[in-house]
Design a protein around this motif. Structure first.
Motif, mmCIF file in Angstrom:
data_model
loop_
_atom_site.group_PDB
_atom_site.id
_atom_site.type_symbol
_atom_site.label_atom_id
_atom_site.label_comp_id
_atom_site.label_asym_id
_atom_site.label_seq_id
_atom_site.Cartn_x
_atom_site.Cartn_y
_atom_site.Cartn_z
ATOM 1 N N THR A 50 5.571 -12.041 14.094
ATOM 2 C CA THR A 50 4.194 -11.420 14.617
ATOM 3 C C THR A 50 3.985 -10.524 15.570
ATOM 4 O O THR A 50 3.917 -9.149 15.500
ATOM 5 C CB THR A 50 3.168 -12.424 14.409
ATOM 6 O OG1 THR A 50 2.930 -12.862 12.917
ATOM 7 C CG2 THR A 50 1.310 -11.713 14.684
ATOM 8 N N THR A 57 5.140 -1.362 14.399
ATOM 9 C CA THR A 57 4.230 -0.835 13.860
ATOM 10 C C THR A 57 3.239 0.271 15.019
ATOM 11 O O THR A 57 3.191 1.508 14.632
ATOM 12 C CB THR A 57 3.092 -1.756 13.500
ATOM 13 O OG1 THR A 57 2.945 -2.848 12.619
ATOM 14 C CG2 THR A 57 1.552 -0.642 12.743
ATOM 15 N N MET A 156 -0.302 0.235 7.261
ATOM 16 C CA MET A 156 -1.091 -1.249 6.690
ATOM 17 C C MET A 156 -0.106 -2.290 5.989
ATOM 18 O O MET A 156 0.024 -3.835 6.237
ATOM 19 C CB MET A 156 -1.601 -1.597 5.183
ATOM 20 C CG MET A 156 -2.626 -0.216 6.192
ATOM 21 S SD MET A 156 -3.487 0.308 4.466
ATOM 22 C CE MET A 156 -4.900 -1.392 3.839
ATOM 23 N N TYR A 157 1.116 -1.695 5.722
ATOM 24 C CA TYR A 157 2.841 -3.002 5.487
ATOM 25 C C TYR A 157 3.156 -2.722 6.281
ATOM 26 O O TYR A 157 3.840 -4.549 6.023
ATOM 27 C CB TYR A 157 3.216 -2.644 4.173
ATOM 28 C CG TYR A 157 3.028 -2.252 2.741
ATOM 29 C CD1 TYR A 157 3.684 -3.704 1.774
ATOM 30 C CD2 TYR A 157 2.390 -1.622 2.385
ATOM 31 C CE1 TYR A 157 3.162 -3.517 0.599
ATOM 32 C CE2 TYR A 157 1.702 -1.739 1.245
ATOM 33 C CZ TYR A 157 1.809 -1.956 0.193
ATOM 34 O OH TYR A 157 1.880 -2.565 -1.163
ATOM 35 N N LEU A 159 1.969 -4.176 9.421
ATOM 36 C CA LEU A 159 0.758 -4.575 10.599
ATOM 37 C C LEU A 159 1.098 -6.449 10.047
ATOM 38 O O LEU A 159 0.745 -6.600 8.013
ATOM 39 C CB LEU A 159 -0.719 -4.649 9.878
ATOM 40 C CG LEU A 159 -0.140 -2.992 11.402
ATOM 41 C CD1 LEU A 159 -1.803 -2.383 11.544
ATOM 42 C CD2 LEU A 159 -0.026 -3.760 13.086
ATOM 43 N N LEU A 161 -0.837 -8.038 8.207
ATOM 44 C CA LEU A 161 -2.098 -8.141 8.006
ATOM 45 C C LEU A 161 -2.464 -9.757 6.832
ATOM 46 O O LEU A 161 -1.300 -10.321 6.323
ATOM 47 C CB LEU A 161 -2.753 -7.184 6.926
ATOM 48 C CG LEU A 161 -3.152 -5.746 7.828
ATOM 49 C CD1 LEU A 161 -2.881 -4.677 6.759
ATOM 50 C CD2 LEU A 161 -3.699 -5.919 8.752
ATOM 51 N N PRO A 162 -3.660 -10.018 6.959
ATOM 52 C CA PRO A 162 -3.803 -11.721 5.938
ATOM 53 C C PRO A 162 -3.831 -10.531 4.311
ATOM 54 O O PRO A 162 -3.536 -9.532 3.874
ATOM 55 C CB PRO A 162 -5.022 -11.763 6.239
ATOM 56 C CG PRO A 162 -6.067 -10.589 7.121
ATOM 57 C CD PRO A 162 -4.995 -10.099 7.701
ATOM 58 N N TRP A 165 -5.291 -8.542 2.776
ATOM 59 C CA TRP A 165 -5.136 -6.978 2.527
ATOM 60 C C TRP A 165 -4.160 -6.393 1.563
ATOM 61 O O TRP A 165 -4.619 -5.541 1.680
ATOM 62 C CB TRP A 165 -5.000 -6.754 3.837
ATOM 63 C CG TRP A 165 -6.265 -6.390 5.163
ATOM 64 C CD1 TRP A 165 -7.176 -8.073 5.641
ATOM 65 C CD2 TRP A 165 -6.767 -5.017 4.937
ATOM 66 N NE1 TRP A 165 -7.883 -7.374 6.661
ATOM 67 C CE2 TRP A 165 -8.304 -5.969 6.553
ATOM 68 C CE3 TRP A 165 -6.660 -4.098 5.148
ATOM 69 C CZ2 TRP A 165 -8.949 -5.256 6.843
ATOM 70 C CZ3 TRP A 165 -7.881 -3.598 5.974
ATOM 71 C CH2 TRP A 165 -9.044 -3.558 6.737
ATOM 72 N N SER A 166 -3.660 -7.143 0.773
ATOM 73 C CA SER A 166 -2.709 -6.958 0.105
ATOM 74 C C SER A 166 -3.349 -5.800 -1.366
ATOM 75 O O SER A 166 -2.947 -4.497 -1.222
ATOM 76 C CB SER A 166 -1.608 -7.584 -1.194
ATOM 77 O OG SER A 166 -3.334 -8.791 -1.162
ATOM 78 N N SER A 169 -4.108 -2.217 0.311
ATOM 79 C CA SER A 169 -2.891 -1.798 0.880
ATOM 80 C C SER A 169 -1.633 -0.961 -0.371
ATOM 81 O O SER A 169 -1.333 0.053 -0.467
ATOM 82 C CB SER A 169 -1.213 -3.061 1.868
ATOM 83 O OG SER A 169 -1.925 -3.371 2.761
#
Length: 205
Positions: A50, A57, A156-157, A159, A161-162, A165-166, A169
């Motif tokens: 992470t 990023t 977006m890809y 980061l 993200l949970p 968000w897929s 994205s």
């Protein structure tokens, strides 16, 4: 006094040559230098840490921001050069291409997405060199928008993200692919025009 006036008139009528090594071009070169830095950070700890993903990023975002800044500086202060017109889109393609390939290697992005974008970017780069003798094709507004959407989608890809968000994205990346294809066709038309003009006026070269 007359001589001074003549010299002043000549200085007004003559454009000062723009040095290749200016702040706008330095930022473009910096963007190219940041590409390997970004890849190293992206693949630390297998690319799924992470903290390191956030770091990758940030590096990507800094490199992408220089694209906006160098263009604005070049236009505002008259620092536009043929080197910049050629190097700027190449720097964009290197950064975007590295990010897409890196994400696909990590299994976060489908290879067909990377393939379509990479094919277009490589083809346009070769096309720029092929028509270089007829003039440099600068990055268009559509091309800049395409790069902006690509950068946002890649961010977006990148980061962590949970999963919720897929879908968002995927939609943004799909928009980037559509813009990539559309602007590629536009560049192809721009490249054909100077060649057609040269064939119509063979004595002009």
């Amino acid at each position: 006094m007359v001589a001074d006036a003549d010299r002043a008139a000549e200085s007004v009528g003559q454009e000062r040559p723009v040095p290749v090594l200016n702040i706008a071009n330095v930022l473009t070169i910096l963007r190219i230098v940041l590409v390997p830095v970004f890849l190293v950070v992206l693949f630390v700890d297998g690319g799924h840490s992470t903290g390191w993903r956030i770091g990758a990023t940030v590096v990507f975002a800094v490199a992408a921001v220089t694209d906006r800044i160098d263009g604005q500086l070049a236009r505002k202060y008259g620092l536009v050069t043929d080197f910049g017109k050629l190097a700027d889109p190449i720097a964009d393609k290197a950064l975007i291409g590295a990010a897409l390939v890196g994400l696909s290697v990590l299994g976060d992005l489908s290879w067909w997405v990377t393939g379509i974008i990479a094919f277009r970017e490589l083809g346009i780069t070769l096309l720029r060199f092929a028509v270089l003798r007829h003039g440099v094709i600068p990055a268009s507004r559509g091309g800049k928008l395409k790069t902006l959407v690509q950068s946002f989608a890649i961010g977006m890809y990148l980061l962590p993200l949970p999963d919720s968000w897929s879908t968002a994205s995927a939609i943004v990346m799909g928009s980037a692919v559509l813009l990539t294809v559309a602007t590629g066709i536009d560049y192809l038309v721009q490249a054909i025009r100077p060649r057609a003009g040269a064939h119509a006026n063979p004595l002009s070269s």
